[in-house]
Design an enzyme around this catalytic site. Structure first.
Site, PDB file in Angstrom:
ATOM      1  N   ASN A  46       0.848  -1.202   0.000  1.00  7.86           N
ATOM      2  CA  ASN A  46       0.000   0.000   0.000  1.00  7.86           C
ATOM      3  C   ASN A  46       0.881   1.248   0.000  1.00  7.86           C
ATOM      4  O   ASN A  46       2.105   1.156  -0.030  1.00  7.86           O
ATOM      5  CB  ASN A  46      -0.954  -0.024   1.205  1.00  7.86           C
ATOM      6  CG  ASN A  46      -0.199  -0.121   2.516  1.00  7.86           C
ATOM      7  OD1 ASN A  46       0.582   0.756   2.861  1.00  7.86           O
ATOM      8  ND2 ASN A  46      -0.405  -1.210   3.246  1.00  7.86           N
ATOM      9  N   ASP A  63      -4.018  -6.291   4.907  1.00  9.25           N
ATOM     10  CA  ASP A  63      -5.022  -7.133   5.558  1.00  9.25           C
ATOM     11  C   ASP A  63      -4.952  -8.578   5.084  1.00  9.25           C
ATOM     12  O   ASP A  63      -5.263  -9.489   5.833  1.00  9.25           O
ATOM     13  CB  ASP A  63      -6.425  -6.560   5.285  1.00  9.25           C
ATOM     14  CG  ASP A  63      -6.639  -5.261   6.053  1.00  9.25           C
ATOM     15  OD1 ASP A  63      -6.302  -5.236   7.252  1.00  9.25           O
ATOM     16  OD2 ASP A  63      -7.103  -4.271   5.453  1.00  9.25           O
ATOM     17  N   LYS A  85       9.093 -16.388 -10.782  1.00  4.18           N
ATOM     18  CA  LYS A  85       8.204 -15.392 -11.371  1.00  4.18           C
ATOM     19  C   LYS A  85       7.102 -16.082 -12.188  1.00  4.18           C
ATOM     20  O   LYS A  85       7.403 -16.971 -13.000  1.00  4.18           O
ATOM     21  CB  LYS A  85       9.017 -14.451 -12.273  1.00  4.18           C
ATOM     22  CG  LYS A  85       8.191 -13.320 -12.840  1.00  4.18           C
ATOM     23  CD  LYS A  85       9.002 -12.424 -13.746  1.00  4.18           C
ATOM     24  CE  LYS A  85       8.089 -11.421 -14.414  1.00  4.18           C
ATOM     25  NZ  LYS A  85       8.716 -10.722 -15.505  1.00  4.18           N
ATOM     26  N   LYS A  91      -9.997  -3.740  19.088  1.00  4.40           N
ATOM     27  CA  LYS A  91      -8.612  -4.149  19.336  1.00  4.40           C
ATOM     28  C   LYS A  91      -8.287  -4.207  20.827  1.00  4.40           C
ATOM     29  O   LYS A  91      -7.225  -4.690  21.212  1.00  4.40           O
ATOM     30  CB  LYS A  91      -7.642  -3.197  18.647  1.00  4.40           C
ATOM     31  CG  LYS A  91      -7.991  -2.910  17.175  1.00  4.40           C
ATOM     32  CD  LYS A  91      -6.939  -3.385  16.220  1.00  4.40           C
ATOM     33  CE  LYS A  91      -7.435  -3.217  14.783  1.00  4.40           C
ATOM     34  NZ  LYS A  91      -6.507  -3.718  13.797  1.00  4.40           N
ATOM     35  N   ILE A 144      -1.569  -7.678  14.306  1.00  5.83           N
ATOM     36  CA  ILE A 144      -0.416  -7.532  15.201  1.00  5.83           C
ATOM     37  C   ILE A 144      -0.809  -6.776  16.468  1.00  5.83           C
ATOM     38  O   ILE A 144      -0.507  -7.206  17.593  1.00  5.83           O
ATOM     39  CB  ILE A 144       0.744  -6.827  14.455  1.00  5.83           C
ATOM     40  CG1 ILE A 144       1.146  -7.678  13.241  1.00  5.83           C
ATOM     41  CG2 ILE A 144       1.940  -6.604  15.380  1.00  5.83           C
ATOM     42  CD1 ILE A 144       2.005  -6.953  12.221  1.00  5.83           C
ATOM     43  N   PHE A 182      -3.264   3.032  15.400  1.00  2.00           N
ATOM     44  CA  PHE A 182      -3.598   4.077  14.437  1.00  2.00           C
ATOM     45  C   PHE A 182      -4.775   3.570  13.609  1.00  2.00           C
ATOM     46  O   PHE A 182      -4.887   2.368  13.372  1.00  2.00           O
ATOM     47  CB  PHE A 182      -2.405   4.392  13.515  1.00  2.00           C
ATOM     48  CG  PHE A 182      -1.559   5.527  14.014  1.00  2.00           C
ATOM     49  CD1 PHE A 182      -0.858   5.411  15.205  1.00  2.00           C
ATOM     50  CD2 PHE A 182      -1.470   6.715  13.300  1.00  2.00           C
ATOM     51  CE1 PHE A 182      -0.086   6.460  15.681  1.00  2.00           C
ATOM     52  CE2 PHE A 182      -0.701   7.780  13.754  1.00  2.00           C
ATOM     53  CZ  PHE A 182      -0.008   7.659  14.951  1.00  2.00           C
TER      54      PHE A 182
END
Ligand code: CTP
Length: 420
Positions: free
Chosen positions: A228, A297, A307, A363, A327, A345
């Site tokens: 990301n 995720d 490859k 969480k 985590i 966060f």
């Protein structure tokens, strides 16, 4: 200019805005680095007054240092430019710190003995040392490795530390004489960062913090993967701010191109599973865990060893995905005594507070820091909203380092047993 020793207003990402620094040079080849140091400190917002010993002027001219700082350089205690003829008193009176770089073996010996036969040594001896008017002394040694290792030098260094000086470095590496070893002066940028850190309030002294940062990379094959846009900047800023605040910091970083903050222990990982494997053994040894990483995720169930090639049929491969371990939630479930105080966060695209509050519950952590992911990824600034059981608090848009320092102060205030 704020008076010496006052904390600077928040919002100074450069770190030395409004500070007045006396930069002292004693004799040594490393004087060439002092030119860069004067510029670094200027770029960080400080005004810089240079004072040089006679020996230093053999290595670099006062003209160079004057041109770089925009201020006349002082070299003699008999300099008639001070109306009262007391440069040794006047020069350190308004200073926030006295930085001697390079500090030669001889100069350190002078400091250890309290000698005052040159302006710079006299200035160090005469600097204000009482609370309220304190002018701290920071010393960056620079010398040959034999001189550094000599018991006399080590004795002198121990003495000046006992007398209240802060010693920066030295580093190990190539020396001007051709030797390799301890005694090299720190680089200008390192000294400047240490000076910036020196002025930060030590709200995490004696504490430790574990931080995750950056994206994770979930391999599809040896050349492709799922990742990301996280740049890692916010997490690296949190790690730096915590180290500046006096904490021992471990940073577990996904694949990012960022330098390791000074004094921070860094563990590089690629995937979420590797991040978890790096975090779990570390977590019980830290007081605080701040999960800033944008953990992928999902990951491919299988990562091809070679490859994946197009076979010419136009058929696209099917990616089977599986969920990655969480985590933060895993650390938050560790038994009491092994569980650090956890901060998560939440990178959202909308309804930041709502989602952040939901994550607080899901969480099982005491604090979630919400931000708008797409608006902040890769940028130098951010807006944070702190969400905990007591309510919400927005930290207005600012540089990530400035926000990280505020966040560290907020964490320090909330930590069990905190006196802050
Ligand atoms: N996190 C984590 N491990 C994961 C996923 C997230 O440690 N596998 C942490 C992040 O570092 C962050 C917090 O959990 O501190 C929230 O991450 P975020 O991606 O916003 O939330 P998710 O739990 O992934 O939920 P969603 O993607 O549905 O918003």
């Amino acid at each position: 200019m704020p008076s010496p020793n006052e904390p600077m207003p928040a919002g100074d990402p450069r770190g030395l805005a409004g500070r007045h620094i006396v930069l002292g040079l004693s004799g040594g080849v490393a004087c060439f680095k002092a030119a860069e140091l004067a510029r670094e400190m200027g770029r960080a917002g400080a005004t810089v007054q240079v004072v040089m010993t006679e020996a230093a002027t053999q290595f670099i001219t006062p003209v160079t240092m004057q041109a770089l700082t925009g201020r006349p350089v002082y070299t003699s205690q008999w300099d008639p430019r001070q109306p009262n003829n007391m440069p040794h008193i006047d020069l350190s009176r308004g200073a926030d710190a006295l930085v001697v770089a390079p500090a030669s073996a001889d100069f350190i010996a002078q400091l250890a003995q309290g000698r005052a036969d040159e302006l710079l040594a006299l200035l160090c001896l005469a600097r204000p040392q009482t609370a309220g008017r304190l002018c701290p002394l920071l010393v960056a040694p620079a010398m040959n490795r034999e001189m550094w290792a000599h018991p006399a030098t080590q004795r002198n260094v121990a003495q000046i530390v006992a007398d209240g000086a802060r010693v920066l470095g030295p580093a190990a590496g190539d020396q001007a004489c051709g030797d390799i070893g301890d005694g090299r002066m720190l680089e200008a940028a390192e000294i400047c960062l240490d000076l910036i850190a020196f002025f930060q309030p030590k709200v995490l002294a004696g504490r430790s913090m574990l931080v995750t940062a950056g994206p994770t990379f979930e391999a599809i094959d040896p050349v492709r993967g799922i990742t990301n846009h996280s740049s890692g900047k916010m997490g690296f800023a949190v790690a730096r701010a915590a180290a500046e605040a006096g904490a021992r910091v471990t940073l577990v970083a996904g694949p990012v191109h960022l330098p390791t903050p000074r004094g921070v222990h860094r563990i590089d990982v690629q995937s979420a599973e590797q991040m978890l494997a790096a975090v779990l053994p570390q977590a019980p040894g830290h007081d605080v865990f701040v999960a800033t990483a944008a953990v992928a995720d999902w990951r491919p169930v299988r990562s091809a060893g070679q490859k994946i090639k197009k076979d010419g049929s136009g058929q696209v491969p099917t990616l089977e995905l599986t969920e990655n371990p969480d985590i933060l939630a895993t650390v938050a479930r560790l038994p009491t005594g092994q569980r650090p105080w956890c901060v998560g966060f939440a990178a959202e695209s909308e309804d930041v507070v709502k989602h952040a509050r939901a994550k607080l519950e899901k969480k099982g952590v005491p604090l979630i820091v919400g931000n708008l992911g797409p608006a902040t990824f890769g940028r130098d600034d951010n807006t944070l909203v702190l969400v905990d059981a007591a309510g919400e608090r927005t930290l207005p848009t600012g540089d990530k380092l400035v926000l990280a320092r505020e966040l560290v102060a907020e964490i320090a205030r909330r930590l069990p047993g905190s006196a802050n």
